[in-house]
Design a protein around this motif. Sequence first.
Motif, mmCIF file in Angstrom:
data_model
loop_
_atom_site.group_PDB
_atom_site.id
_atom_site.type_symbol
_atom_site.label_atom_id
_atom_site.label_comp_id
_atom_site.label_asym_id
_atom_site.label_seq_id
_atom_site.Cartn_x
_atom_site.Cartn_y
_atom_site.Cartn_z
ATOM 1 N N VAL A 1 -8.459 44.779 28.901
ATOM 2 C CA VAL A 1 -7.844 43.895 28.221
ATOM 3 C C VAL A 1 -6.417 43.423 28.861
ATOM 4 N N SER A 2 -5.941 44.374 29.600
ATOM 5 C CA SER A 2 -4.738 44.131 30.488
ATOM 6 C C SER A 2 -5.125 43.088 31.569
ATOM 7 N N SER A 3 -6.259 43.213 31.910
ATOM 8 C CA SER A 3 -6.840 42.362 33.088
ATOM 9 C C SER A 3 -6.868 41.052 32.617
ATOM 10 N N ASP B 1 -4.675 38.131 34.206
ATOM 11 C CA ASP B 1 -5.510 36.974 34.954
ATOM 12 C C ASP B 1 -6.191 36.371 34.235
ATOM 13 N N HIS B 2 -5.552 35.879 33.170
ATOM 14 C CA HIS B 2 -6.287 34.848 32.190
ATOM 15 C C HIS B 2 -6.778 33.641 32.820
ATOM 16 N N ARG C 1 -15.641 39.347 23.841
ATOM 17 C CA ARG C 1 -15.035 40.402 23.237
ATOM 18 C C ARG C 1 -13.892 40.966 23.517
ATOM 19 N N ILE C 2 -13.831 41.239 25.114
ATOM 20 C CA ILE C 2 -12.543 41.694 25.717
ATOM 21 C C ILE C 2 -11.494 40.726 25.375
ATOM 22 N N ARG C 3 -11.851 39.279 25.560
ATOM 23 C CA ARG C 3 -10.823 38.051 25.171
ATOM 24 C C ARG C 3 -10.516 38.094 23.808
ATOM 25 N N PHE D 1 -5.084 39.426 20.221
ATOM 26 C CA PHE D 1 -4.349 40.141 19.436
ATOM 27 C C PHE D 1 -3.155 40.845 19.994
ATOM 28 N N TYR D 2 -2.927 41.058 21.246
ATOM 29 C CA TYR D 2 -2.013 41.429 22.088
ATOM 30 C C TYR D 2 -1.048 40.319 22.245
ATOM 31 N N VAL D 3 -1.833 39.092 22.852
ATOM 32 C CA VAL D 3 -0.828 37.991 23.034
ATOM 33 C C VAL D 3 -0.160 37.261 21.895
#
Length: 342
Positions: A242-244, A248-249, A326-328, A333-335
């Motif tokens: 998730v952090s990656s 690095d979006h 799914r990771i995106r 939710f974090y963003v």
Amino acid sequence: MTINRFAKSAAIKQVLVYYDGPQLVLLESDRGYPMLAVSVERPDFGYAMFAAEIVGNQLEKYLQGKADLNFVFRSATVRRLYFFDLSREAQAHVTLVRATSAEAENEDYYPLPGIFARSHTHPLQEEATKGEGTQRFLIDGKWEATDFSGFYGKIADTYALMYISRGLGAVSATEVDKIFLRDSILEKNWQGGGSYASFYGGMRGRARTRHPLRVSGIEYHSPGYIEVVGNTAVLLGVNDSVSSVIKDHAQISKVYKAVYRALKQDGLLRADKGKSFSTDAAEAYTLKQASRLAGMVGLHNVSFILEACENNVVVFAKVVLSFSRRIRDLARFYVEGRVKAG
């Protein structure tokens, strides 16, 4: 490598219900699928058990109390129904005998409706308690029921596939683990949403029998939290992924789009898994970009996953894209500020 069309034997994992002998047993077939078996009457067997080899998320639904035992057995096709004689076998393994069509239609063999996992006399043991830990997600803002289910669903999907993919490169990885992933991938057509839902349902079921992810607490006051228990290393891996994606979006999005476009240009996005690329160059390009994307989003042991796809680059690319999505979705939710690490 050839996958047997039918299971021939199974390993006993745990007795779940015991009354004057095992009444309900959890097993794993030699094809890598979980099985449930119930005690039945059969004159030619000393201690007859009727077993169902389980695919998809049926075991998970049963263990979570979302389906009864009768439903699990009714959901199995005749080719996944078996008998074994517990009195003739060694303690850890049993020899399976395929049920005939007539036996599969015999109502006497099926468990009665209304039997749920809460009835277990011996709750499911975790095979890998070592490394278990708790992960708390702090939540804020407005949350609907669909948000809770969507958030946990994405965690469960990514946790399950990451758990399995991480294990493929370990020294302790078994051939059964690799066959399970291969069979789970190859039995899907990969033409639409149903294939993806079924695939991740199967991955969840597999992880559920090995090292389950479960919700240990939810508190919603805005702020509140969602707390889950699972394998610490895998949970940390999901967090790192998730952090990656957040960090690095732009680059990850670029590579994702490259894989997506490559499939779209050859009409492969909703094509059957038997379809292939128009040129070798297009296939090689897609393989390179999909492998790169897998590494960027934290999907481990890419070479084993490709092997499980029988080196079918179309299927491999779709698996990687699905994991990336799914990771995106978790990262969103974090963003949005609704989730942060606890």
